[in-house]
Design a protein around this motif. Structure first.
Motif, PDB file in Angstrom:
ATOM      1  N   LEU A   1       0.739  -1.657  -0.393  1.00  0.00           N
ATOM      2  CA  LEU A   1      -0.035  -0.006   0.172  1.00  0.00           C
ATOM      3  C   LEU A   1       0.999   1.284  -0.137  1.00  0.00           C
ATOM      4  CD1 LEU A   1      -2.761  -1.307   3.162  1.00  0.00           C
ATOM      5  CD2 LEU A   1      -2.624  -0.641  -0.041  1.00  0.00           C
ATOM      6  N   GLY A   2       0.446   1.930  -0.190  1.00  0.00           N
ATOM      7  CA  GLY A   2       0.945   3.544  -0.243  1.00  0.00           C
ATOM      8  C   GLY A   2       0.612   4.968  -1.311  1.00  0.00           C
ATOM      9  N   ALA A   3       1.101   5.904  -0.766  1.00  0.00           N
ATOM     10  CA  ALA A   3      -0.296   6.597   0.031  1.00  0.00           C
ATOM     11  C   ALA A   3       0.924   8.107  -1.494  1.00  0.00           C
ATOM     12  CB  ALA A   3      -0.342   8.140   0.973  1.00  0.00           C
ATOM     13  N   LEU A   4       0.163   9.324  -2.456  1.00  0.00           N
ATOM     14  CA  LEU A   4       0.640  10.166  -2.621  1.00  0.00           C
ATOM     15  C   LEU A   4       0.209  11.404  -2.108  1.00  0.00           C
ATOM     16  CD1 LEU A   4       1.831  11.331  -5.664  1.00  0.00           C
ATOM     17  CD2 LEU A   4      -0.213  11.449  -6.453  1.00  0.00           C
ATOM     18  N   THR A   5       1.221  11.804  -1.068  1.00  0.00           N
ATOM     19  CA  THR A   5       0.173  13.396  -0.852  1.00  0.00           C
ATOM     20  C   THR A   5       1.294  14.397  -1.275  1.00  0.00           C
ATOM     21  OG1 THR A   5       0.566  11.800   1.290  1.00  0.00           O
ATOM     22  CG2 THR A   5       0.405  14.634   1.565  1.00  0.00           C
ATOM     23  N   LEU A   6       0.668  15.526  -1.589  1.00  0.00           N
ATOM     24  CA  LEU A   6       0.321  16.459  -2.552  1.00  0.00           C
ATOM     25  C   LEU A   6       0.524  17.711  -1.211  1.00  0.00           C
ATOM     26  CD1 LEU A   6      -1.905  16.295  -4.844  1.00  0.00           C
ATOM     27  CD2 LEU A   6       0.520  15.964  -4.866  1.00  0.00           C
ATOM     28  N   TYR A   7       1.430  19.100  -1.005  1.00  0.00           N
ATOM     29  CA  TYR A   7       1.984  19.757  -0.095  1.00  0.00           C
ATOM     30  C   TYR A   7       2.192  21.367  -0.450  1.00  0.00           C
ATOM     31  CZ  TYR A   7       3.219  15.604   2.783  1.00  0.00           C
ATOM     32  OH  TYR A   7       3.378  14.634   2.789  1.00  0.00           O
ATOM     33  N   SER A   8       1.822  22.277  -0.079  1.00  0.00           N
ATOM     34  CA  SER A   8       1.728  23.257  -0.208  1.00  0.00           C
ATOM     35  C   SER A   8       1.499  24.205   0.494  1.00  0.00           C
ATOM     36  CB  SER A   8      -0.109  24.280  -1.189  1.00  0.00           C
ATOM     37  OG  SER A   8       0.453  25.181  -1.290  1.00  0.00           O
ATOM     38  N   PRO A   9       2.583  25.786   0.555  1.00  0.00           N
ATOM     39  CA  PRO A   9       2.851  26.530   1.717  1.00  0.00           C
ATOM     40  C   PRO A   9       1.436  26.946   1.781  1.00  0.00           C
ATOM     41  CG  PRO A   9       3.895  27.247  -0.254  1.00  0.00           C
ATOM     42  CD  PRO A   9       3.940  25.500  -0.171  1.00  0.00           C
ATOM     43  N   GLU A  10       0.674  27.567   0.631  1.00  0.00           N
ATOM     44  CA  GLU A  10      -0.021  28.624   1.006  1.00  0.00           C
ATOM     45  C   GLU A  10      -1.366  27.820   1.515  1.00  0.00           C
ATOM     46  OE1 GLU A  10      -0.206  31.513  -0.231  1.00  0.00           O
ATOM     47  OE2 GLU A  10       2.398  30.920  -0.940  1.00  0.00           O
ATOM     48  N   PRO A  11      -1.997  28.308   2.430  1.00  0.00           N
ATOM     49  CA  PRO A  11      -3.502  28.042   2.420  1.00  0.00           C
ATOM     50  C   PRO A  11      -4.571  27.963   1.860  1.00  0.00           C
ATOM     51  CG  PRO A  11      -3.752  29.856   3.363  1.00  0.00           C
ATOM     52  CD  PRO A  11      -2.018  29.932   2.494  1.00  0.00           C
TER      53      PRO A  11
END
Length: 251
Positions: free
Chosen positions: A146-156
Motif C-alpha cells: 500500500l502507498g499514499a501519494l501526498t501533495l503539499y503547499s505552503p499556501e492555505p
C-alpha cells in the motif's frame, strides 16, 4: 475542522465535463505513457512525484509513502527534502493525512493546518515546517503493498475540487504504472535467479559428475543447512567456486 476525508468512489459522479477536462484527459494520458516508459520501479516512483507536481493544481511538493519491512512506513519518493521532513513527522507521531489515506482508503484534503483538529501533533509539526495545505490519495499498488501519494503547499486553500478530481485520476494512472513496474522487476529477478541457479548446477555437474537433479539437491541442502536463500548459495558458488559451507560438498 478544515478539509475532509473523502471516499474516492463518491467523487467521480460530480466531476465537471467539457473541453477543460478533455485537455486534462489528454495530459494525463501523456503522463501515463511517460510512467510506463521508466526503466524500473524506483524510476517510476520518482517520475510519479515529479509529474504530480506538474499535473495537479496547487501542488508544490509531492511524496509517496509505502508500507515496507513488515508493516513499517517510509517515504520512497519525494520532490524535495521538505517532503522527507513532513512525512517523518507523520511517522513519528503516528498520525496525519498520508497515513489516513494509506490505511483507510481515503482521499484526504487539508485546507489550512493552522485550523486542523484531526491530527493535532502532525498539524503542529508540519505547520512549523511551512506546510499549510495537504492533499493525499491512496495508491493501490498491490494487495500486499500500500502507498499514499501526498501533495503539499505552503499556501492555505491551495487544493480545490479540480485538484481532487485531477489527483484521483492521476493516482489511478500512477498505481497502474507502479504495479506494472513491480511485476516487470519481479519477472526479471526470477529470470536472473533461474539463470544463476543453472550456472551453479552446471559447476557442480561438471566438477563432481552429478546429474542436474543431484546438483540441485546439493544446492538445496546447502541452503537449508546455512539458512541461506537458494539464490545466495548459487551466487556464492558462481562467484567463488565454492559452496558457502564445506559441510555440503557434493559427494
Amino acid at each position: 475542522m478544515t478539509g475532509q476525508g473523502v471516499d474516492r468512489r463518491s467523487q467521480g459522479a460530480d466531476a465537471p465535463g467539457g473541453g477543460r477536462w478533455d485537455e486534462v484527459a489528454v495530459r494525463l494520458g501523456r503522463i501515463a505513457r511517460a510512467l510506463q516508459d521508466q526503466d524500473n520501479a524506483q524510476d517510476t516512483l520518482d517520475e510519479v512525484v515529479r509529474a504530480a507536481v506538474r499535473a495537479i493544481p496547487g501542488a508544490r511538493h509531492a511524496g509517496i509513502m509505502m508500507v515496507v519491512d513488515e508493516g513499517a512506513v517510509r517515504t520512497v519518493a519525494r520532490t524535495s527534502d521538505l517532503v522527507d521532513l513532513v512525512e517523518q513527522v507523520q511517522c513519528e507521531v503516528g498520525q496525519g493525512p498520508g497515513l489516513d489515506s494509506l490505511h483507510r482508503h481515503l482521499t484526504v484534503t487539508v485546507a489550512d493546518l493552522r485550523a486542523e483538529t484531526r491530527w493535532p501533533a502532525f498539524a503542529t509539526g508540519a505547520g512549523g515546517l511551512g506546510v499549510l495545505s495537504v492533499l493525499s490519495f491512496q495508491l493501490f499498488v498491490s494487495a500486499e503493498d500500500l502507498g499514499a501519494l501526498t501533495l503539499y503547499s505552503p499556501e492555505p486553500g491551495a487544493f480545490d475540487q479540480e485538484s481532487v478530481h485531477v489527483g484521483q485520476l492521476f493516482a489511478t494512472h500512477a498505481a497502474v504504472a507502479l504495479a506494472a513496474a513491480r511485476r516487470e522487476e519481479q519477472l526479471t529477478e526470477a529470470m536472473r535467479t533461474r539463470d544463476l541457479i543453472g550456472q551453479a548446477k552446471g559447476i557442480l555437474m561438471e566438477r563432481h559428475k552429478l546429474s542436474a537433479n543431484q546438483a540441485f539437491a546439493v544446492l538445496v541442502r546447502s541452503s537449508q543447512y546455512g539458512n541461506t536463500k537458494l539464490h545466495d548459495v548459487a551466487d556464492h558458488l558462481v562467484r567463488t567456486g565454492h559452496l558457502p559451507t564445506e559441510a555440503h560438498r557434493a559427494p
